[in-house]
Enzyme design. Sequence first.
Site, mmCIF file in Angstrom:
data_model
loop_
_atom_site.group_PDB
_atom_site.id
_atom_site.type_symbol
_atom_site.label_atom_id
_atom_site.label_comp_id
_atom_site.label_asym_id
_atom_site.label_seq_id
_atom_site.Cartn_x
_atom_site.Cartn_y
_atom_site.Cartn_z
ATOM 1 N N HIS A 296 -0.192 4.470 0.392
ATOM 2 C CA HIS A 296 -0.786 5.620 1.067
ATOM 3 C C HIS A 296 -1.220 5.207 2.479
ATOM 4 O O HIS A 296 -1.107 4.043 2.843
ATOM 5 C CB HIS A 296 -1.972 6.161 0.254
ATOM 6 C CG HIS A 296 -3.060 5.148 0.036
ATOM 7 N ND1 HIS A 296 -2.943 4.126 -0.888
ATOM 8 C CD2 HIS A 296 -4.257 4.983 0.636
ATOM 9 C CE1 HIS A 296 -4.036 3.387 -0.861
ATOM 10 N NE2 HIS A 296 -4.843 3.886 0.063
ATOM 11 N N LYS B 116 0.860 -1.178 0.000
ATOM 12 C CA LYS B 116 0.000 0.000 0.000
ATOM 13 C C LYS B 116 0.896 1.228 0.000
ATOM 14 O O LYS B 116 1.832 1.310 0.794
ATOM 15 C CB LYS B 116 -0.892 -0.027 1.242
ATOM 16 C CG LYS B 116 -1.932 1.046 1.295
ATOM 17 C CD LYS B 116 -2.813 0.851 2.525
ATOM 18 C CE LYS B 116 -3.798 1.988 2.663
ATOM 19 N NZ LYS B 116 -4.552 1.886 3.909
#
Length: 182
Positions: A108, A106
Site C-alpha cells: 500500500h 509493502k
Amino acid sequence: YKMNNCLTSDERLVIYTLSIKALRLDQYSGIKLKSGRMSPTFFNSGLFNTGESMNKLIDAYYSAIPKDIKYDGIFGPAYKGITLSSGLAMKKGGDVQFFYDRKELKDHGEGGQIVGGSIEGKNIFIIDDVMTGGKSVSDAHKLIEKNGGNVKGVAIAFDRQEVAADGSMSMSAVQRYEEEYG
C-alpha cells in the site's frame, strides 16, 4: 596542531573513528564477529550518531568517490545505509535522489521494496557502512538492476576482509563483488 596538518584526511578519519570508539583494535585476542571469525578490528558505524560525527563520515565518503563517476541517485541498503544515502545526497546536493530498501514488501502507499521513488533509468551509487560477506551490497545491486537502475559504483567505509559469501577462500567479499560486477 602542526602534526594534524601533516595527516591525510583518511588518517584524520581513522584517528577520529578510534576516538569515538567506532573502530576498535585488538590484535592480541581479537574481537569475535557475528560470522564467528576472530578479527583484530571491529567497526561500528552506529557510533556515528551525532551531527558532527555523521558529517565527518559523509565527508570521507564524498571525498573517496571519484568525481568522474556520474550518478543521479544514491542507494543505501537498510538499515545503516539509509542515513548514509540521505547524508551523501545532502552533501552532493542538486537533484540527486536517495533510495533505500525495505526488509519486507509493502503493498500500500508507494508500495514495493524501494523507498524514494522510481529507480528506473537512473544511474545509482550504492553506499553502505561495511562489507562482511557481501550479501547486502550484492542484494542491493540486484534489486537496483531488477528495477531498471544502473549501478555506477559502491562505497563502503570498512572492509572486514571476510571471505566471499559463496565460501570461496581465495577471495574476500569485496574482491568477489568486484569480479562479479566490475
